[in-house]
Design an enzyme around this catalytic site. Structure first.
Site, mmCIF file in Angstrom:
data_model
loop_
_atom_site.group_PDB
_atom_site.id
_atom_site.type_symbol
_atom_site.label_atom_id
_atom_site.label_comp_id
_atom_site.label_asym_id
_atom_site.label_seq_id
_atom_site.Cartn_x
_atom_site.Cartn_y
_atom_site.Cartn_z
ATOM 1 N N LYS A 42 0.826 -1.206 0.000
ATOM 2 C CA LYS A 42 0.000 0.000 0.000
ATOM 3 C C LYS A 42 0.863 1.259 0.000
ATOM 4 C CE LYS A 42 -3.910 -2.332 2.038
ATOM 5 N NZ LYS A 42 -4.041 -3.198 0.907
ATOM 6 N N CYS A 43 1.898 1.224 -0.782
ATOM 7 C CA CYS A 43 2.883 2.306 -0.829
ATOM 8 C C CYS A 43 2.821 2.968 -2.202
ATOM 9 C CB CYS A 43 4.270 1.694 -0.586
ATOM 10 S SG CYS A 43 5.661 2.822 -0.763
ATOM 11 N N GLY A 44 3.231 4.207 -2.283
ATOM 12 C CA GLY A 44 3.305 4.892 -3.559
ATOM 13 C C GLY A 44 4.267 4.230 -4.529
ATOM 14 N N PHE A 45 5.210 3.428 -3.996
ATOM 15 C CA PHE A 45 6.182 2.738 -4.843
ATOM 16 C C PHE A 45 5.765 1.304 -5.176
ATOM 17 C CE2 PHE A 45 8.964 5.826 -2.516
ATOM 18 C CZ PHE A 45 9.263 6.625 -3.610
ATOM 19 N N THR A 46 4.586 0.890 -4.724
ATOM 20 C CA THR A 46 4.131 -0.494 -4.934
ATOM 21 C C THR A 46 4.151 -0.874 -6.407
ATOM 22 O OG1 THR A 46 2.810 -0.453 -2.920
ATOM 23 C CG2 THR A 46 2.219 -2.110 -4.546
#
Length: 158
Positions: free
Chosen positions: A34-38
């Protein structure tokens, strides 16, 4: 001590020695769903598919230490990665990557490849560590460095 003396647990809970990866170039990444880098899972998978037959492995270690961005259990993490990004590279059990409870692997990696200004702690999800065929930690990449930008370094080690 070498990286090959460290044991880890697969995402299914099986104990495994990193010695089984001797002779391979490794890209070790702490991940989160659930990360912007996922979205980097897609780039990681593309690199894996391109170079896995040349003794290249990506090892993914989910961590919930950064803003609670990996809240799911191991089973759900595996399902998410397979369904959304077609991940086939090895994933491991949710792991602490910083602090006093950091897994020995991440203690080793950060000791051998400190970050900006010599800071050892992993600062965010999708920090990446490149390890050569002999187990030497060659380079650390910040979370915002896309997998595609690491490809040249990987090719040099292969």
């Amino acid at each position: 001590m070498s990286i090959y003396d460290i044991n880890v647990k697969t995402i299914k809970g099986d104990e495994q020695s990193l010695a089984q990866y001797k002779g391979n170039v490794l890209l070790i990444v702490n991940t989160a769903s659930k990360c912007g880098f996922t979205k980097q899972y897609a780039g990681l998978q593309a690199l894996y598919e391109k170079y896995k037959d040349e003794h290249f492995e990506i090892l993914g270690f989910p961590s919930n230490q950064f803003a609670g961005q990996e809240p799911e259990e191991n089973e759900e993490i595996l399902s998410f990665c397979e369904l959304n990004f077609g991940v086939t590279f090895p994933l491991f059990t949710k792991t602490d990557v910083k602090g006093s409870a950091a897994h020995p692997l991440f203690q080793y990696l950060t000791d051998h490849a400190p970050g900006l200004l010599g800071i050892k702690a992993v600062k965010w999800n999708f920090t990446k560590f490149l390890v050569d065929r002999n187990g030497n930690v060659i380079k650390r990449y910040a979370p915002n460095v896309s997998p595609e930008k690491i490809e040249t370094d990987i090719k040099q080690l292969l």
